[in-house]
Design a protein around this motif. Structure first.
Motif, mmCIF file in Angstrom:
data_model
loop_
_atom_site.group_PDB
_atom_site.id
_atom_site.type_symbol
_atom_site.label_atom_id
_atom_site.label_comp_id
_atom_site.label_asym_id
_atom_site.label_seq_id
_atom_site.Cartn_x
_atom_site.Cartn_y
_atom_site.Cartn_z
ATOM 1 N N VAL A 29 0.808 -1.065 -0.092
ATOM 2 C CA VAL A 29 -0.179 0.117 0.132
ATOM 3 C C VAL A 29 0.921 1.193 0.090
ATOM 4 N N GLY A 64 0.621 4.147 2.886
ATOM 5 C CA GLY A 64 0.059 3.227 3.731
ATOM 6 C C GLY A 64 0.082 3.748 5.118
ATOM 7 N N THR A 83 -6.490 2.023 5.115
ATOM 8 C CA THR A 83 -6.436 0.782 4.021
ATOM 9 C C THR A 83 -5.478 -0.277 4.694
ATOM 10 N N THR A 84 -4.018 0.081 5.213
ATOM 11 C CA THR A 84 -3.375 -0.889 5.933
ATOM 12 C C THR A 84 -3.908 -1.569 6.906
ATOM 13 N N ASN A 144 -1.886 4.091 -3.629
ATOM 14 C CA ASN A 144 -2.796 5.053 -2.847
ATOM 15 C C ASN A 144 -2.043 6.563 -2.663
#
Length: 323
Positions: free
Chosen positions: A35, A38, A46-47, A111
């Motif tokens: 990610v 991240g 998200t992580t 991301n």
């Protein structure tokens, strides 16, 4: 993909669904994800969500001290390694380190990014928003493709933005070498590039069962706004006169956890198995924009043109080879 593919599937989720709803019943044990970005904002969430579902997550980081502090809040298998998307040597070094630590890559979440910043140059003189948001991720993804190919049904998710609707690729002057720089035009170009990249990449992943998608995470207050003075955010209607979120913006803006859910949905939903390259928003495939579409929703036709996706891919290959 085709413009006709851009229509909601009825996922059962919505704009403000939370990560635990998206990942309910999904076990990512044994899966490895990368990610970018991240360790901050929606990337951190998200992580956190992927690790919580059992995945091993590697986070490329530009600021190791900040990453160590933020990632320490996550319990599970998460690690970081230094990488700066603005520096191709750094991207290559990170990719090389990944090959030393894993054998396959199941999920790549592109991301990280920058938004509406002053004119700057990276790489071989690339305009920085195009260079960081698109070319850095293009180089990283290309370097990691062999690891993705070894995984079962891998996915790549590229974070775009509804800002893509403003304009597409400035084919005659991508790097603003001959025209006056406009930070929002440059951002829109970069976000269109992210979506076209996912379109083209999906065709290159089909031979080994892979898929790629682009997503609009929604409006979220994160460090992405760091280049925008408060006065400009007030003028845009995002903030009220006192610096608080405006009443007009409240219905549109999401929390950081809600902001990561379209990414999580695109990374894991079986509904997308036969929808390669589509652009998603609010935890579903986005509708193609029409006359009645609001400015902050739906998908502009220009990011659905396969020929333009291939044209951008070829230009990116040329730029990368010369860098």
């Amino acid at each position: 993909m085709a413009a006709a593919d851009q229509k909601p599937l009825g996922s059962g989720f919505h704009a403000k669904s939370e990560p635990h709803e998206i990942l309910a019943g999904i076990d990512l044990t044994g899966k490895t994800a990368i990610v970018t970005g991240g360790y901050s904002g929606i990337g951190l969430e998200t992580t956190r969500a992927l690790v919580g579902a059992g995945a091993t997550v590697i986070v490329p980081v530009r600021d190791p001290a900040k990453a160590e502090e933020n990632l320490s809040t996550i319990e599970g298998d998460v690690s970081s390694a230094k990488m700066d998307l603005a520096n191709l040597d750094s991207v290559r070094s990170f990719a090389s380190s990944v090959y030393d630590s894993i054998e396959t890559l199941d999920l790549l979440i592109n991301n990280a990014g920058t938004m509406a910043c002053p004119l700057d140059r990276v790489g071989s003189g690339w305009e920085s928003q195009f260079g960081i948001n698109h070319m850095g991720h293009f180089a990283l993804t290309k370097a990691l493709l062999p690891l993705l190919e070894k995984a079962g049904a891998p996915r790549v998710v590229a974070l775009s933005s509804v800002a893509h609707k403003r304009n597409g690729i400035l084919w005659d002057d991508i790097q603003f070498e001959h025209s006056e720089y406009d930070k929002w035009v440059a951002y829109a170009q970069a976000k269109s590039a992210n979506a076209l990249f996912a379109n083209a990449l999906s065709r290159r992943m089909q031979s080994f069962g892979g898929r790629s998608f682009s997503v609009h995470p929604g409006g979220i207050f994160t460090p992405l706004q760091r280049h925008l003075p408060q006065a400009e955010q007030i003028a845009l209607g995002w903030l009220g006169a006192g610096g608080e979120v405006s009443e007009a913006a409240k219905p549109m803006f999401k929390t950081t956890t809600q902001g990561c859910t379209t990414t999580l949905w695109a990374a894991t939903s079986a509904l997308l198995d036969d929808m390669p390259g589509v652009y998603c928003e609010d935890c579903d495939v986005a509708q193609l924009a029409g006359e009645k579409s609001l400015p902050y929703q739906h998908c502009a036709p220009h990011i659905t043109v396969d020929a333009d996706a291939e044209r951008l891919w070829e230009i990116s290959e040329t730029l990368l080879a010369a860098a």
